[in-house]
Write a protein that holds these residues in place. Structure first.
Motif, mmCIF file in Angstrom:
data_model
loop_
_atom_site.group_PDB
_atom_site.id
_atom_site.type_symbol
_atom_site.label_atom_id
_atom_site.label_comp_id
_atom_site.label_asym_id
_atom_site.label_seq_id
_atom_site.Cartn_x
_atom_site.Cartn_y
_atom_site.Cartn_z
ATOM 1 N N ASP A 40 45.045 33.179 -31.179
ATOM 2 C CA ASP A 40 45.428 32.998 -32.587
ATOM 3 C C ASP A 40 45.143 31.565 -33.011
ATOM 4 O OD1 ASP A 40 47.661 31.311 -31.968
ATOM 5 O OD2 ASP A 40 48.900 33.065 -31.614
ATOM 6 N N GLU A 41 45.389 31.287 -34.282
ATOM 7 C CA GLU A 41 45.003 29.996 -34.865
ATOM 8 C C GLU A 41 45.733 28.799 -34.266
ATOM 9 O OE1 GLU A 41 48.222 31.900 -37.152
ATOM 10 O OE2 GLU A 41 46.207 32.586 -36.755
ATOM 11 N N THR A 42 46.830 28.998 -33.550
ATOM 12 C CA THR A 42 47.543 27.859 -32.957
ATOM 13 C C THR A 42 46.736 27.203 -31.842
ATOM 14 O OG1 THR A 42 48.738 29.279 -31.401
ATOM 15 C CG2 THR A 42 49.835 28.784 -33.488
ATOM 16 N N PHE A 43 45.688 27.888 -31.346
ATOM 17 C CA PHE A 43 44.865 27.337 -30.273
ATOM 18 C C PHE A 43 43.526 26.816 -30.777
ATOM 19 C CE2 PHE A 43 47.912 30.008 -28.152
ATOM 20 C CZ PHE A 43 48.314 29.205 -27.105
ATOM 21 N N SER A 44 43.393 26.607 -32.074
ATOM 22 C CA SER A 44 42.188 26.045 -32.700
ATOM 23 C C SER A 44 40.897 26.717 -32.235
ATOM 24 C CB SER A 44 42.100 24.537 -32.423
ATOM 25 O OG SER A 44 43.255 23.877 -32.818
ATOM 26 N N PRO A 45 40.835 28.048 -32.256
ATOM 27 C CA PRO A 45 39.605 28.694 -31.779
ATOM 28 C C PRO A 45 38.483 28.592 -32.808
ATOM 29 C CG PRO A 45 41.067 30.355 -32.643
ATOM 30 C CD PRO A 45 41.813 29.037 -32.706
ATOM 31 N N THR A 46 37.267 28.555 -32.323
ATOM 32 C CA THR A 46 36.125 28.708 -33.219
ATOM 33 C C THR A 46 36.059 30.188 -33.592
ATOM 34 O OG1 THR A 46 34.663 29.138 -31.351
ATOM 35 C CG2 THR A 46 34.843 26.839 -32.095
ATOM 36 N N ASN A 47 35.251 30.517 -34.588
ATOM 37 C CA ASN A 47 35.066 31.929 -34.936
ATOM 38 C C ASN A 47 34.493 32.688 -33.738
ATOM 39 O OD1 ASN A 47 36.031 31.607 -37.520
ATOM 40 N ND2 ASN A 47 34.005 31.235 -38.398
ATOM 41 N N HIS A 48 33.585 32.043 -33.020
ATOM 42 C CA HIS A 48 32.985 32.664 -31.838
ATOM 43 C C HIS A 48 34.064 32.961 -30.792
ATOM 44 C CE1 HIS A 48 30.961 32.758 -27.914
ATOM 45 N NE2 HIS A 48 29.962 33.317 -28.586
ATOM 46 N N ALA A 49 34.958 32.000 -30.547
ATOM 47 C CA ALA A 49 36.020 32.195 -29.555
ATOM 48 C C ALA A 49 36.956 33.327 -29.976
ATOM 49 C CB ALA A 49 36.809 30.901 -29.360
ATOM 50 N N TYR A 50 37.252 33.399 -31.260
ATOM 51 C CA TYR A 50 38.120 34.475 -31.735
ATOM 52 C C TYR A 50 37.473 35.836 -31.482
ATOM 53 C CZ TYR A 50 41.118 37.310 -34.637
ATOM 54 O OH TYR A 50 41.962 38.287 -35.074
ATOM 55 N N MET A 51 36.180 35.963 -31.814
ATOM 56 C CA MET A 51 35.483 37.229 -31.594
ATOM 57 C C MET A 51 35.377 37.537 -30.096
ATOM 58 S SD MET A 51 35.189 38.254 -34.571
ATOM 59 C CE MET A 51 34.306 39.749 -34.269
ATOM 60 N N GLN A 52 35.133 36.510 -29.288
ATOM 61 C CA GLN A 52 35.056 36.703 -27.839
ATOM 62 C C GLN A 52 36.383 37.210 -27.295
ATOM 63 O OE1 GLN A 52 33.416 33.383 -25.668
ATOM 64 N NE2 GLN A 52 34.492 33.972 -23.802
ATOM 65 N N SER A 53 37.495 36.674 -27.811
ATOM 66 C CA SER A 53 38.809 37.114 -27.323
ATOM 67 C C SER A 53 39.094 38.562 -27.717
ATOM 68 C CB SER A 53 39.924 36.183 -27.817
ATOM 69 O OG SER A 53 40.236 36.407 -29.172
ATOM 70 N N LEU A 54 38.632 38.963 -28.895
ATOM 71 C CA LEU A 54 38.796 40.366 -29.296
ATOM 72 C C LEU A 54 37.957 41.285 -28.409
ATOM 73 C CD1 LEU A 54 38.813 40.154 -33.187
ATOM 74 C CD2 LEU A 54 40.733 40.708 -31.680
ATOM 75 N N LEU A 55 36.733 40.864 -28.126
ATOM 76 C CA LEU A 55 35.874 41.650 -27.249
ATOM 77 C C LEU A 55 36.479 41.729 -25.852
ATOM 78 C CD1 LEU A 55 33.244 43.228 -27.033
ATOM 79 C CD2 LEU A 55 32.095 41.078 -26.448
ATOM 80 N N GLN A 56 37.014 40.626 -25.373
ATOM 81 C CA GLN A 56 37.642 40.589 -24.047
ATOM 82 C C GLN A 56 38.857 41.512 -24.003
ATOM 83 O OE1 GLN A 56 40.173 39.442 -21.814
ATOM 84 N NE2 GLN A 56 38.687 39.627 -20.166
ATOM 85 N N LEU A 57 39.593 41.589 -25.097
ATOM 86 C CA LEU A 57 40.767 42.451 -25.173
ATOM 87 C C LEU A 57 40.375 43.930 -25.080
ATOM 88 C CD1 LEU A 57 43.850 42.807 -25.755
ATOM 89 C CD2 LEU A 57 43.234 42.843 -28.184
#
Length: 138
Positions: free
Chosen positions: A76-93
């Motif tokens: 989530d936004e509290t970890f300052s993710p890039t858009n790429h990191a956010y999408m990667q975390s969704l894919l990983q989930l």
């Protein structure tokens, strides 16, 4: 009362409070399962131990900090993710075999002023990106 949504201001506040409480509980459960969450930790650099005290005048040592810990999935936004990191975390989930977990890394760095000898002359320089100010997941 909000006519469009049919809710009162107090019920929106209550739902917001409940959501934050739920997110805190999720983070605590994840920390128990995966270990400590991504955060800034001490990392002392001692120029005497490196054998550099002959040419470095100041500082003799400093806290450069480092990033350590696990990243939640999804991030989530509290970890300052890039858009790429956010999408990667969704894919990983949703497809763990198709994307690696995010890494806890420095997301904001600051300079360090140093006084040292260079070519026989004492100089003071500001070296960029020497101190970790903030950690996040990428």
């Amino acid at each position: 009362m909000d006519r469009e949504r049919g809710t009162t201001s107090s019920s929106r506040v209550r739902r917001g409070r409940e959501k934050r409480h739920h997110q805190t509980r999720q983070r605590e459960a994840e920390e128990e399962h995966n270990g400590p969450v991504c955060r800034k930790m001490d990392m002392w650099v001692d120029f005497e131990k490196l054998g550099w005290t002959e040419w470095i005048v100041f500082p003799k040592r400093y806290n450069a900090y480092r990033c350590q810990g696990s990243c939640p999935t999804p991030v989530d936004e509290t970890f300052s993710p890039t858009n790429h990191a956010y999408m990667q975390s969704l894919l990983q989930l949703h497809h763990p075999s198709k994307a690696p977990c995010l890494s806890c890394v420095p997301t904001r760095l600051s300079p360090l002023s140093m006084l040292y000898y260079e070519n026989g002359k004492m100089v003071m320089r500001h070296h960029e990106n020497m101190l970790v100010e903030e950690c996040g997941c990428q």
